[in-house]
Design an enzyme around this catalytic site. Structure first.
Site, PDB file in Angstrom:
ATOM      1  N   GLY A  45       0.805  -1.219   0.000  1.00 41.83           N
ATOM      2  CA  GLY A  45       0.000   0.000   0.000  1.00 41.83           C
ATOM      3  C   GLY A  45       0.834   1.262   0.000  1.00 41.83           C
ATOM      4  N   CYS A 193      -3.757 -12.003   5.434  1.00 44.05           N
ATOM      5  CA  CYS A 193      -4.067 -13.163   4.617  1.00 44.05           C
ATOM      6  C   CYS A 193      -4.606 -14.315   5.458  1.00 44.05           C
ATOM      7  CB  CYS A 193      -2.863 -13.630   3.811  1.00 44.05           C
ATOM      8  SG  CYS A 193      -3.353 -14.814   2.511  1.00 44.05           S
ATOM      9  N   LYS A 337      -7.216  -8.674   5.535  1.00 44.18           N
ATOM     10  CA  LYS A 337      -6.006  -7.903   5.315  1.00 44.18           C
ATOM     11  C   LYS A 337      -5.142  -8.597   4.264  1.00 44.18           C
ATOM     12  CE  LYS A 337      -6.260  -6.170  10.049  1.00 44.18           C
ATOM     13  NZ  LYS A 337      -6.601  -4.791   9.706  1.00 44.18           N
ATOM     14  N   THR A 338      -5.279  -8.150   3.016  1.00 51.56           N
ATOM     15  CA  THR A 338      -4.561  -8.765   1.896  1.00 51.56           C
ATOM     16  C   THR A 338      -4.010  -7.688   0.975  1.00 51.56           C
ATOM     17  OG1 THR A 338      -6.478  -8.858   0.405  1.00 51.56           O
ATOM     18  CG2 THR A 338      -6.197 -10.703   1.947  1.00 51.56           C
ATOM     19  N   ALA A 339      -3.071  -8.082   0.116  1.00 51.89           N
ATOM     20  CA  ALA A 339      -2.540  -7.152  -0.891  1.00 51.89           C
ATOM     21  C   ALA A 339      -3.640  -6.730  -1.852  1.00 51.89           C
ATOM     22  CB  ALA A 339      -1.386  -7.803  -1.648  1.00 51.89           C
ATOM     23  N   ALA A 340      -4.596  -7.625  -2.112  1.00 46.97           N
ATOM     24  CA  ALA A 340      -5.712  -7.288  -3.000  1.00 46.97           C
ATOM     25  C   ALA A 340      -6.558  -6.170  -2.418  1.00 46.97           C
ATOM     26  CB  ALA A 340      -6.572  -8.523  -3.252  1.00 46.97           C
ATOM     27  N   CYS A 372      -8.769 -13.558  -1.759  1.00 49.94           N
ATOM     28  CA  CYS A 372      -7.911 -14.556  -1.126  1.00 49.94           C
ATOM     29  C   CYS A 372      -7.851 -15.778  -2.023  1.00 49.94           C
ATOM     30  CB  CYS A 372      -8.459 -14.934   0.254  1.00 49.94           C
ATOM     31  SG  CYS A 372      -7.379 -16.074   1.158  1.00 49.94           S
TER      32      CYS A 372
END
Length: 444
Positions: A45, A193, A337-340, A372
């Site tokens: 982020g 994740c 809570k993910t990069a996506a 996910c």
């Protein structure tokens, strides 16, 4: 104590001056210790945000505070732990992923003073800002489990895919496993994740079957949660998988101690009023640690009662300080809570921060999109995508709840390239547009 300020007001002379400048790329009178935009955290982020605004604000107006030499694409660590990818393939030097024109303050942030618009680093330097984006990610709290992190050194059958120091220990531990209990844990805290603790479990099952060792091994998933996954559609499919593969799932069990000398793992029964504990023998133990926002953030006035950056879940703007925004895992936004999620948030943050910098108000709203990719074998994946309400928000016009080889290759081969070459450069805001096109413009 912080003063509550209406979101329509800007709180300092520096902010008022910056609002007038908007996105000018001309040189200003900023000193080296003051920036128009300061980003704390060089994860996904933080890098994406810095890239977007470095292009707009020009050289010398954006800085990133982060002490790390390396930037890791952490979603790859599931595959590293399974022996499919290498740790080296998951990382690049931090300098190479930060945008041109962005100053890198190679230090950690230790305190925040939002009333004076400053951040203090570990070296004691005070960095001033007009606008601040907090993107500090999650802190791994292995030491909250008795016996850790020491057990990682004492017993090589104890491993964890969540730490660069231990992820390379996972596959050798699987190779050494001949029989007994292979235990995988999920802690009693929010984690990054949330699917990762069981992804490695499915990959371990795949490996053990291929190696002819599965009949001698019990695979056990001890999770603090009351469900296997938070979204009903995907949870139902995962329950079918664990049943078909003879995986034992114990709910509401939280790891509190590892005894490497006895190869014992101690879990608290979270539904037991007296805090009853259960001890399991292990031959292999994969630990997902308790996590939190980083201590310097938790100790600041910027967090809510749960210790996360207190932002509006729709606009990502701080609830008290309108010149502060947040992105990613360290925020109070109630989604996985993910990069996506960070990718989808980055587009919302860009629009809203740009509006506030120009003297306007936030308008764009985040819908809670996150993804996910649930890897369930060496060539199988369920691509879970959903919103704030836990409703599927799928990109492709197919049933993504099914295990598919195409989704596995998307996870293994496509997503890393998308991450390094598009997201970190500030050009990827999630799949919303792609979803609309693939669904022929219909709302999805």
């Amino acid at each position: 104590m912080s003063t509550v300020v209406p979101l329509t007001r800007l709180t300092s002379a520096a902010i008022r001056q910056s609002s007038g400048r908007g996105f000018s790329t001309s040189r200003t009178s900023h000193s080296k210790k003051h920036y128009q935009l300061l980003v704390v955290g060089g994860g996904s982020g933080g890098c994406a945000t810095a890239a977007k605004f470095a292009r707009k604000l020009g050289k010398g107006h954006v800085a990133v505070v982060d002490p790390s030499e390396m930037h890791y694409y952490q979603p790859m660590w599931t595959l590293v732990g399974a022996g499919i990818k290498t740790l080296q393939a998951s990382g690049r030097p931090m300098q190479s992923v930060l945008p041109r024109g962005c100053d890198w303050i190679k230090d950690r942030a230790v305190s925040f003073d939002p009333d004076r618009c400053t951040v203090t680093t570990g070296s004691g330097e005070q960095i001033g800002y007009d606008f601040l984006v907090v993107a500090m990610g999650m802190q791994l709290n292995y030491s909250q489990i008795k016996g850790l992190p020491e057990a990682f050194t004492v017993d090589r059958s104890v491993c964890s895919n969540y730490w660069s120091e231990t992820v390379t220990q996972t596959f050798p531990a699987l190779e050494a496993l001949q029989q007994g209990n292979a235990i995988f844990t999920f802690p009693n805290t929010p984690i990054k994740c949330a699917g990762a603790p069981q992804k490695i479990m499915y990959l371990a099952d795949h490996y053990l079957r291929k190696a002819g060792k599965r009949d001698n091994t019990n695979i056990i998933f001890n999770t603090s949660l009351g469900v296997i996954f938070g979204v009903k559609k995907y949870a139902e499919r995962l329950l079918d998988i664990v049943k078909d593969r003879n995986i034992q799932v114990n709910y509401r069990r939280n790891l509190v101690e590892v005894r490497p000398d006895k190869k014992e793992a101690v879990f608290v029964d979270l539904d037991s009023p007296e805090g009853k504990t259960e001890t399991f023998q292990y031959s292999f133990l994969h630990v997902t640690p308790p996590m939190s926002a980083p201590d310097p953030l938790r100790q600041s006035s910027l967090v809510n009662t749960d210790g996360y950056l207190d932002v509006s879940k729709e606009t990502l703007q701080h609830v008290q300080y309108p010149n502060i925004f947040g992105i990613g895992d360290c925020t109070s936004v109630p989604t996985s809570k993910t990069a996506a999620a960070a990718a989808a948030q980055s587009g919302i943050l860009q629009k809203n921060l740009q509006a506030v910098m120009s003297g306007g108000k936030t308008q764009s709203q985040y819908d809670g999109y996150t993804s996910c990719p649930l890897v369930t074998g060496n060539n199988k994946c369920i691509l879970a995508e959903f919103d704030f309400a836990g409703q599927p928000l799928e990109t492709f016009p197919i049933d993504q709840g099914k295990e598919r080889r195409t989704m596995y290759h998307l996870k293994r081969d496509v997503m890393p390239e998308l991450y390094w070459n598009v997201m970190l450069k500030g050009y990827w805001n999630g799949p919303a547009l792609t979803r609309k096109l693939l669904h022929l413009g219909m709302s999805k």
